[in-house]
Design an enzyme around this catalytic site. Structure first.
Site, PDB file in Angstrom:
ATOM      1  N   ASP A 123       0.866  -1.169   0.000  1.00  0.00           N
ATOM      2  CA  ASP A 123       0.000   0.000   0.000  1.00  0.00           C
ATOM      3  C   ASP A 123       0.911   1.230   0.000  1.00  0.00           C
ATOM      4  OD1 ASP A 123      -2.431   1.442   0.370  1.00  0.00           O
ATOM      5  OD2 ASP A 123      -3.178  -0.219   1.591  1.00  0.00           O
ATOM      6  N   ASP A 225      -2.903   4.655  -2.556  1.00  0.00           N
ATOM      7  CA  ASP A 225      -3.961   5.102  -1.656  1.00  0.00           C
ATOM      8  C   ASP A 225      -4.369   6.543  -1.965  1.00  0.00           C
ATOM      9  OD1 ASP A 225      -5.352   4.729   1.100  1.00  0.00           O
ATOM     10  OD2 ASP A 225      -4.321   6.650   1.275  1.00  0.00           O
ATOM     11  N   GLU A 279      -6.590   3.479  -5.850  1.00  0.00           N
ATOM     12  CA  GLU A 279      -7.847   3.558  -5.117  1.00  0.00           C
ATOM     13  C   GLU A 279      -8.600   4.740  -5.707  1.00  0.00           C
ATOM     14  OE1 GLU A 279      -9.554   4.153  -0.629  1.00  0.00           O
ATOM     15  OE2 GLU A 279      -7.900   5.378  -1.309  1.00  0.00           O
ATOM     16  N   HIS A 345     -10.979  -3.044   3.999  1.00  0.00           N
ATOM     17  CA  HIS A 345     -10.858  -2.547   5.375  1.00  0.00           C
ATOM     18  C   HIS A 345     -11.595  -1.227   5.601  1.00  0.00           C
ATOM     19  CE1 HIS A 345      -8.103  -0.293   3.009  1.00  0.00           C
ATOM     20  NE2 HIS A 345      -7.935   0.554   3.992  1.00  0.00           N
ATOM     21  N   ASP A 346     -12.092  -0.598   4.549  1.00  0.00           N
ATOM     22  CA  ASP A 346     -12.842   0.653   4.700  1.00  0.00           C
ATOM     23  C   ASP A 346     -14.344   0.415   4.714  1.00  0.00           C
ATOM     24  OD1 ASP A 346     -10.594   2.237   4.804  1.00  0.00           O
ATOM     25  OD2 ASP A 346     -10.520   2.500   2.632  1.00  0.00           O
TER      26      ASP A 346
END
Ligand code: NOJ
Length: 571
Positions: A123, A225, A279, A345-346
């Site tokens: 990430d 990200d 993302e 995870h969001d």
């Protein structure tokens, strides 16, 4: 006449099918064929009893990871961080977070994955750093610091800057006043996540060098990200009132972004065999295309939020769901590449948001969603724990939450006199912490996640029933279904490259589609409801071969049982 017509039809379909296969032959890539498994290191496995997952913990589970059949692991940030946002606030990009272990642990993890033929995607959080990064400490110390221009500052002598919305700030204000130099700095996320200034070539070079540092270690890809927010209009003009309700339109893919991506590609990606994913996919299909069109040399793929955002506490419309995924597929049918995901995870848990997590339907609905994710075109991203059908924890009190964004929003809602009971109900459905509770390994204390006294975030009490050990023993478990679905995808390229066609479009209960490649035709039928539901098709499914189904006796009469998923190979 009829005959001529018929032969023209045959010839043109032959040419067309050759075109499909020729195209896919040219465009075959390992990252298109891969299934990505996302590991949230904080919650995967704790090796030292401090209640926080770590790298040695992941290493101890490498054989489990391998047994899934996945090809790539995407790991959330493991770099040094004060953890305001669980690692998305990096204070040293070339070091490992103390709670997670050491660089040696990282090297061992990478080696262990590679030995098992699995690739690792890092990430890369470079829209912002931590305010505890050395660059920011220097930058904030003086207006004359050589690091000042690594960030966005607005000197208070010029008055207050125009309002910018912040996603995570307690006041939703993206400008934070800093008295040391009498200036405001910009943070689209929390105050501890100041935005980096991509207009500064020195900063860009530092980032590319850092990315190369990880590539030299052998990592196989990068997930960028929030990068769509990196380019900004640094005159900071006033935006129209209410812009924060659609801030993405004002923040995403601004001028300069494609130049940064092209430069990053030239400096980093082009030098290694790495996969790249952003993302966020911008504000339009054109934005998304421009990021991933192979001829432009930017990224391999992006992931769009349109699909994942559909789930709402009150439910969602399957017609809308179908429309979104069909549209995205059609836009990338000839060119570019997609990612397919419904959770990470969001988000709260997959089965709670898109399926049905009641005792009766959790198992089948979770398998149905797995079937969807693994039979669509595009690279699937599958979030750890979803293979077990893990569910939302639904905390009752704000004190149970750890996610800074949930807590700051609570404070904000309180400050505007909102109905706090309602907010607490809402976050039972949507808080990110629901998707971050520790991985449920077995029925022992702390779900086998940690031998410590407590865990950083509570373990879901349903771990005594839902856990990996129990699912290993049950050949019909969600876990074993996930493995089967992966093998099916791996053994049949039609699931990767095949043409997608929606069928029975107006059916609001069943999502049915075909995938086709080189004469192979598959029909996938998914019942998204808890009632029996039928679907219409001219294909004769009664004669089809069943490749996968989530009940032991698959329906062959076009009537699906609750949440039934069937994959038919048409004759
Ligand atoms: C997106 C990440 O997925 C999320 O977890 C994080 O909070 C924000 N970007 C800020 O880095």
């Amino acid at each position: 006449m009829k005959k001529i017509f018929y032969s023209i039809f045959i010839i043109s379909s032959l040419i067309y099918s050759q075109k499909i296969s020729a195209q896919s032959a040219n465009n075959q890539k390992w990252w298109k064929e891969a299934v990505v498994y996302q590991i949230y290191p904080r919650s995967f496995k704790d090796s030292d009893g401090d209640g926080v997952g770590d790298l040695k913990g992941i290493i101890s589970k490498l054989d489990y990871i391998k047994s899934l059949g996945i090809d790539v692991v995407w790991i959330n940030p493991v770099y040094s961080s004060p953890n305001d946002d669980n690692g998305y606030d990096i204070s040293d990009y070339r070091n490992i977070m103390k709670e997670f272990g050491t660089m040696e642990d990282f090297d061992n993890l990478l080696k262990g994955l590679h030995q098992r033929g699995i690739k690792l995607v890092m990430d890369v959080v470079v829209n912002h750093s931590s305010d505890e990064h050395e660059w920011f400490k220097q930058a904030r110390s003086s207006r004359l610091s050589p690091y000042r221009n690594y960030y966005h500052w607005w000197d208070a002598d010029r008055g207050k800057p125009n309002y910018r919305y912040s996603l995570f700030d307690v006041n939703h204000d993206a400008w934070k006043y800093d008295s040391t130099t009498n200036a405001y700095y910009l943070h689209f996320f929390s105050r501890k996540q100041p935005d980096l200034n991509w207009e500064n070539p020195r900063l860009r070079k530092e980032i590319y060098d850092m990315m190369k540092f990880w590539a030299e270690k052998g990592v196989d890809g990068y997930r960028l990200d929030a990068f769509q927010f990196a380019a900004k209009d640094t005159t900071f003009p006033k935006f129209s009132d209410g812009f924060e309700k659609n801030f993405s339109k004002y923040y995403a893919v601004q001028n300069g972004l494609h130049d940064y991506l092209k430069e990053m590609n030239k400096e980093v990606f082009s030098k290694y065999d790495v996969m790249t994913v952003a993302e966020g996919a911008g504000n339009s299909f054109q934005d998304a295309h421009d990021m991933v069109d192979a001829e432009r040399n930017e990224l391999n793929m992006a992931y769009a939020f349109d699909g994942v955002d559909i789930a709402k506490p009150e439910g969602y419309s399957l017609l809308h769901f179908k429309e979104v995924f069909t549209k995205w597929d059609s836009v990338f049918a000839e060119k570019g590449w997609l990612s397919i995901f419904l959770a990470n995870h969001d988000q709260a848990r997959l089965v709670t948001r898109f399926g049905n997590d009641s005792n009766e339907y959790r198992d089948v609905s979770s398998k149905m969603l797995t079937t969807f994710l693994l039979t669509m075109r595009g690279t699937p991203y599958y979030y750890n724990g979803d293979e077990l059908g893990m569910t939302n924890i639904r905390f009752n009190k704000i004190e149970d939450y750890r996610d800074m964004s949930t807590i700051n929003e609570y404070k904000y809602q309180q400050s505007i006199g909102a109905d706090m009971k309602k907010y607490l109900e809402e976050i039972k459905f949507k808080s990110r912490d629901n998707g971050r509770t520790p991985f449920q390994w077995d029925a022992s204390i702390n779900a086998g996640f940690s031998e410590g006294k407590s865990t950083w975030l509570a373990v879901n009490p349903n771990y005594t029933i839902i856990n990996a050990a129990a699912e290993e023993r049950d050949k019909n478990s969600c876990l074993n279904y996930f493995r089967k679905a992966i093998q099916l995808r791996k053994n049949n390229k039609v699931f990767v490259y095949g043409k997608y066609t929606l069928i029975d479009k107006s059916n609001d209960k069943v999502y049915a589609y075909t995938r086709e490649l080189n004469g192979k035709k598959i029909l996938i039928a998914l019942n998204f409801t808890k009632e029996n539901a039928s679907f219409k098709t001219n294909y004769d499914v009664s004669k089809a071969k069943i490749l996968l189904d989530n009940y032991s006796n698959a329906s062959k009469n076009k009537i699906l049982k609750p949440y039934e998923a069937v994959v038919y190979e048409l004759k």
